[in-house]
Each structure stands twice: as structure tokens, then as C-alpha cells.
Design a protein around this motif. Sequence first.
Motif, PDB file in Angstrom:
ATOM      1  N   VAL A 155     -14.762  10.480  20.763  1.00 36.38           N
ATOM      2  CA  VAL A 155     -14.716   9.315  20.103  1.00 36.38           C
ATOM      3  C   VAL A 155     -15.960   9.239  19.121  1.00 36.38           C
ATOM      4  O   VAL A 155     -16.995   9.577  19.874  1.00 36.38           O
ATOM      5  CB  VAL A 155     -14.858   8.036  20.930  1.00 36.38           C
ATOM      6  CG1 VAL A 155     -15.299   6.646  20.306  1.00 36.38           C
ATOM      7  CG2 VAL A 155     -13.676   7.951  21.922  1.00 36.38           C
ATOM      8  N   TRP A 156     -15.827   9.000  18.028  1.00 32.30           N
ATOM      9  CA  TRP A 156     -16.873   9.172  16.910  1.00 32.30           C
ATOM     10  C   TRP A 156     -17.153   7.906  16.036  1.00 32.30           C
ATOM     11  O   TRP A 156     -16.281   7.260  15.756  1.00 32.30           O
ATOM     12  CB  TRP A 156     -16.480  10.495  16.112  1.00 32.30           C
ATOM     13  CG  TRP A 156     -16.470  11.759  16.695  1.00 32.30           C
ATOM     14  CD1 TRP A 156     -15.507  12.211  17.492  1.00 32.30           C
ATOM     15  CD2 TRP A 156     -17.457  12.768  16.531  1.00 32.30           C
ATOM     16  NE1 TRP A 156     -15.624  13.522  18.232  1.00 32.30           N
ATOM     17  CE2 TRP A 156     -17.108  13.785  17.363  1.00 32.30           C
ATOM     18  CE3 TRP A 156     -18.658  12.737  16.088  1.00 32.30           C
ATOM     19  CZ2 TRP A 156     -17.804  15.098  17.704  1.00 32.30           C
ATOM     20  CZ3 TRP A 156     -19.516  13.978  16.296  1.00 32.30           C
ATOM     21  CH2 TRP A 156     -18.891  15.201  17.092  1.00 32.30           C
ATOM     22  N   GLY A 157     -18.414   7.779  15.756  1.00 35.61           N
ATOM     23  CA  GLY A 157     -18.726   6.649  14.703  1.00 35.61           C
ATOM     24  C   GLY A 157     -18.119   7.500  13.326  1.00 35.61           C
ATOM     25  O   GLY A 157     -17.902   8.653  13.224  1.00 35.61           O
ATOM     26  N   GLN A 158     -18.158   6.583  12.463  1.00 34.01           N
ATOM     27  CA  GLN A 158     -17.956   6.862  10.967  1.00 34.01           C
ATOM     28  C   GLN A 158     -18.838   7.837  10.401  1.00 34.01           C
ATOM     29  O   GLN A 158     -18.673   8.090   9.278  1.00 34.01           O
ATOM     30  CB  GLN A 158     -17.488   5.617  10.413  1.00 34.01           C
ATOM     31  CG  GLN A 158     -18.883   4.738   9.495  1.00 34.01           C
ATOM     32  CD  GLN A 158     -19.588   3.966  10.684  1.00 34.01           C
ATOM     33  OE1 GLN A 158     -19.525   3.985  11.871  1.00 34.01           O
ATOM     34  NE2 GLN A 158     -20.471   3.194   9.875  1.00 34.01           N
ATOM     35  N   GLY A 159     -20.117   7.743  10.714  1.00 33.59           N
ATOM     36  CA  GLY A 159     -21.089   8.554  10.136  1.00 33.59           C
ATOM     37  C   GLY A 159     -22.007   7.712   9.232  1.00 33.59           C
ATOM     38  O   GLY A 159     -21.626   6.787   8.695  1.00 33.59           O
ATOM     39  N   THR A 160     -23.118   8.070   9.469  1.00 30.90           N
ATOM     40  CA  THR A 160     -24.156   7.291   8.258  1.00 30.90           C
ATOM     41  C   THR A 160     -25.046   8.376   7.560  1.00 30.90           C
ATOM     42  O   THR A 160     -25.621   9.336   8.340  1.00 30.90           O
ATOM     43  CB  THR A 160     -25.073   6.361   9.214  1.00 30.90           C
ATOM     44  OG1 THR A 160     -25.877   5.542   8.463  1.00 30.90           O
ATOM     45  CG2 THR A 160     -25.849   6.938  10.107  1.00 30.90           C
ATOM     46  N   GLN A 161     -25.340   7.999   6.448  1.00 36.96           N
ATOM     47  CA  GLN A 161     -26.217   9.181   5.663  1.00 36.96           C
ATOM     48  C   GLN A 161     -27.657   9.003   5.955  1.00 36.96           C
ATOM     49  O   GLN A 161     -27.963   7.682   5.625  1.00 36.96           O
ATOM     50  CB  GLN A 161     -25.723   9.095   4.205  1.00 36.96           C
ATOM     51  CG  GLN A 161     -26.667   9.792   3.228  1.00 36.96           C
ATOM     52  CD  GLN A 161     -26.317  11.232   3.341  1.00 36.96           C
ATOM     53  OE1 GLN A 161     -25.112  11.815   3.330  1.00 36.96           O
ATOM     54  NE2 GLN A 161     -27.280  12.186   3.363  1.00 36.96           N
ATOM     55  N   VAL A 162     -28.332   9.716   6.137  1.00 39.22           N
ATOM     56  CA  VAL A 162     -29.792   9.736   6.140  1.00 39.22           C
ATOM     57  C   VAL A 162     -30.193  10.704   4.869  1.00 39.22           C
ATOM     58  O   VAL A 162     -30.015  12.127   5.281  1.00 39.22           O
ATOM     59  CB  VAL A 162     -30.199  10.130   7.537  1.00 39.22           C
ATOM     60  CG1 VAL A 162     -31.935  10.137   7.471  1.00 39.22           C
ATOM     61  CG2 VAL A 162     -30.204   9.152   8.459  1.00 39.22           C
ATOM     62  N   THR A 163     -31.213  10.282   4.157  1.00 36.56           N
ATOM     63  CA  THR A 163     -31.870  11.206   3.116  1.00 36.56           C
ATOM     64  C   THR A 163     -33.131  10.939   3.087  1.00 36.56           C
ATOM     65  O   THR A 163     -33.744   9.798   2.914  1.00 36.56           O
ATOM     66  CB  THR A 163     -31.124  10.698   1.678  1.00 36.56           C
ATOM     67  OG1 THR A 163     -29.561  10.877   1.728  1.00 36.56           O
ATOM     68  CG2 THR A 163     -31.712  11.482   0.688  1.00 36.56           C
ATOM     69  N   VAL A 164     -33.906  12.162   3.091  1.00 38.88           N
ATOM     70  CA  VAL A 164     -35.168  11.957   3.367  1.00 38.88           C
ATOM     71  C   VAL A 164     -35.749  12.847   2.387  1.00 38.88           C
ATOM     72  O   VAL A 164     -35.406  13.972   1.920  1.00 38.88           O
ATOM     73  CB  VAL A 164     -35.785  12.904   4.592  1.00 38.88           C
ATOM     74  CG1 VAL A 164     -37.417  12.756   4.648  1.00 38.88           C
ATOM     75  CG2 VAL A 164     -35.263  12.285   6.027  1.00 38.88           C
ATOM     76  N   SER A 165     -36.506  12.100   1.301  1.00 41.28           N
ATOM     77  CA  SER A 165     -36.817  12.501   0.071  1.00 41.28           C
ATOM     78  C   SER A 165     -37.983  11.731  -0.554  1.00 41.28           C
ATOM     79  O   SER A 165     -37.822  10.421  -0.325  1.00 41.28           O
ATOM     80  CB  SER A 165     -35.556  12.509  -0.983  1.00 41.28           C
ATOM     81  OG  SER A 165     -35.966  13.001  -2.259  1.00 41.28           O
ATOM     82  N   SER A 166     -38.673  12.125  -1.388  1.00 36.18           N
ATOM     83  CA  SER A 166     -39.853  11.517  -2.067  1.00 36.18           C
ATOM     84  C   SER A 166     -39.422  11.181  -3.279  1.00 36.18           C
ATOM     85  O   SER A 166     -40.291  10.554  -4.195  1.00 36.18           O
ATOM     86  CB  SER A 166     -41.343  12.353  -2.194  1.00 36.18           C
ATOM     87  OG  SER A 166     -40.968  13.587  -2.539  1.00 36.18           O
TER      88      SER A 166
END
Length: 126
Positions: A115-126
Motif C-alpha cells: 500500500v503506497w501513498g501518492q508521493g509528495t515532491q521535496v525540493t531542496v534548493s537555494s
Amino acid sequence: QVHVVESGGGLVQPGGSLRLSCAASGFTLSYVRIGWFRQAPGKEREGISCISRIDGSTYYADSVKGRFTISRDNAKNMVYLQMNSLKPEDTAVYYCAFAHSYDDSCPRIPRMYNVWGQGTQVTVSS
């Protein structure tokens, strides 16, 4: 009906923090092991953390150890991933995953979760 909704992703500067959440419905967290995975463009899905069903043992990949914390709230059927001191290399789509478990195993292999979540984007950037 089994349903998982992820939230909490976004754009953050290096050194910042985010807390990802997964709201589960249609099943009870008390009976499952929980994993967090991430997938960066062009890379395989990576198991970064998990928490076992019975005694709550946790695992962290070396890449996130000391910076990320997995937790579960069985009463609320919620799962969290607190991410601190974020780095650009943490940029990825993050997924929570679940599987019914009869032991305290904490696998980091995607096929061990169904069972999986739909995914969420994490972007680490300056």
C-alpha cells in the motif's frame, strides 16, 4: 477502502526542515509496518526509513540518519517523517508505504510493501 494521502512536501532551502505526513484509512496502523521511500529522477526508489509493527523499532539509511525521524500515531492513523538539515541531495519524490506484518521486521525493499501513498515532491534548493 484502503486509501493513503500524503502531504507536507514543498520547496525548502538547504538546512531547512519539512514534515511529511501520511493519513491512512481503510486499515489500522497497529497491524502494519511502515516505510518511507524516495525516488530522485533517474534513480531507483530508495528505502530511507521504516518502523516496525510491534515494538516500533526504527531504521534509517546512512544518508538520512541523524536528520530524519519517522513516527506513527496509531490512534490517529497517521505517519510522519520529520526532515531536518535538508540537503540538495534530499530532493526527490517521497512515498510512505505499508504492509501487514506479523513480526517486527523492517524491510527497506519496495516489494515488501503493498500500500503506497501518492508521493509528495521535496525540493531542496537555494
